[in-house]
Design an enzyme around this catalytic site. Structure first.
Site, mmCIF file in Angstrom:
data_model
loop_
_atom_site.group_PDB
_atom_site.id
_atom_site.type_symbol
_atom_site.label_atom_id
_atom_site.label_comp_id
_atom_site.label_asym_id
_atom_site.label_seq_id
_atom_site.Cartn_x
_atom_site.Cartn_y
_atom_site.Cartn_z
ATOM 1 N N THR A 197 1.237 -7.768 1.176
ATOM 2 C CA THR A 197 1.643 -7.246 -0.126
ATOM 3 C C THR A 197 3.155 -7.222 -0.233
ATOM 4 O O THR A 197 3.865 -7.285 0.764
ATOM 5 C CB THR A 197 1.144 -5.802 -0.333
ATOM 6 N N ASP A 198 3.655 -7.116 -1.455
ATOM 7 C CA ASP A 198 5.034 -6.722 -1.654
ATOM 8 C C ASP A 198 5.100 -5.230 -1.385
ATOM 9 O O ASP A 198 4.086 -4.592 -1.091
ATOM 10 C CB ASP A 198 5.494 -7.055 -3.075
#
Length: 211
Positions: free
Chosen positions: A159-160
């Protein structure tokens, strides 16, 4: 931007190779990049780290740079997958971005497709935004149906960075593997399908590291 302006994939691969060697010398075997979203507008806050306004050119240069980096035993997380086209409001509640399938395939997905098919990318970073109403990092159609099943991607998706709407259990069921934050992680409780998703995520992470 300067790399893309050269239209020189051989030079991009040399730059990637030099960067990969620098990472390897520092015993750092993963990079949160390259960044490869498009220059939708001159005012986008991340244009400095994106190649161009064109998906084909971005894919051409990035796939070469990715080949160079991974030739030194360093894996990449090509980002931000996908439609991360502005900085304003992207990390509050996940701004909703809208596009039809043809537009996405001909422009925004093209660069990432080339990174996988031509660059052999072993990693991807999902984005903050929602595609329609679904968070990109929890979108099964994006992370499993397109990235893995259609393009043949075998690596790990991270994920970011964190926000509350990024549900880690939704992430692993969609085809994501790693959370770029510590306060939210996939739970170790659940159904048989949940455990299957956890096992797949672990396998994808180990595959990326050992390769």
């Amino acid at each position: 931007v300067m790399m893309a302006q050269t239209w020189n994939k051989e030079l991009a691969e040399e730059i990637g190779s030099a960067m990969g060697q620098e990472f390897a010398n520092a015993k750092n075997y993963g990079w949160y990049g390259p960044a490869m979203n498009l220059h939708r507008t001159a005012f986008s806050g991340r244009n400095f780290e994106y190649y161009s306004e064109d998906g084909m050119l971005t894919g051409l240069i990035d796939s070469a740079e990715t080949l160079g980096i991974q030739s030194k035993g360093v894996y990449v997380y090509n980002k931000h997958f996908v439609l991360n086209d502005q900085e304003n409001n992207r990390d509050t509640d996940g701004i909703a971005t809208w596009a039809d399938e043809q537009t996405m395939r001909e422009n925004y997905l093209k660069a990432f497709e080339w990174a996988v098919k031509k660059g052999g990318s072993n990693g991807a970073m999902s984005s903050f935004n929602r595609i329609g109403t679904v968070w990109a990092g929890g979108c099964y159609e994006l992370l499993t149906e397109i990235l893995r099943n259609e393009w043949g991607f075998c690596g790990a998706v991270i994920t970011d960075y964190a926000n509350a709407y990024m549900n880690p259990d939704q992430m692993i069921r969609a085809g994501g593997d790693l959370c770029l934050f510590q306060d939210q992680q996939p739970s170790a409780r659940g159904t048989a399908s949940h455990f299957t998703a956890l096992r797949k995520a672990v396998k994808n992470i180990l595959y990326t590291v050992v390769n």
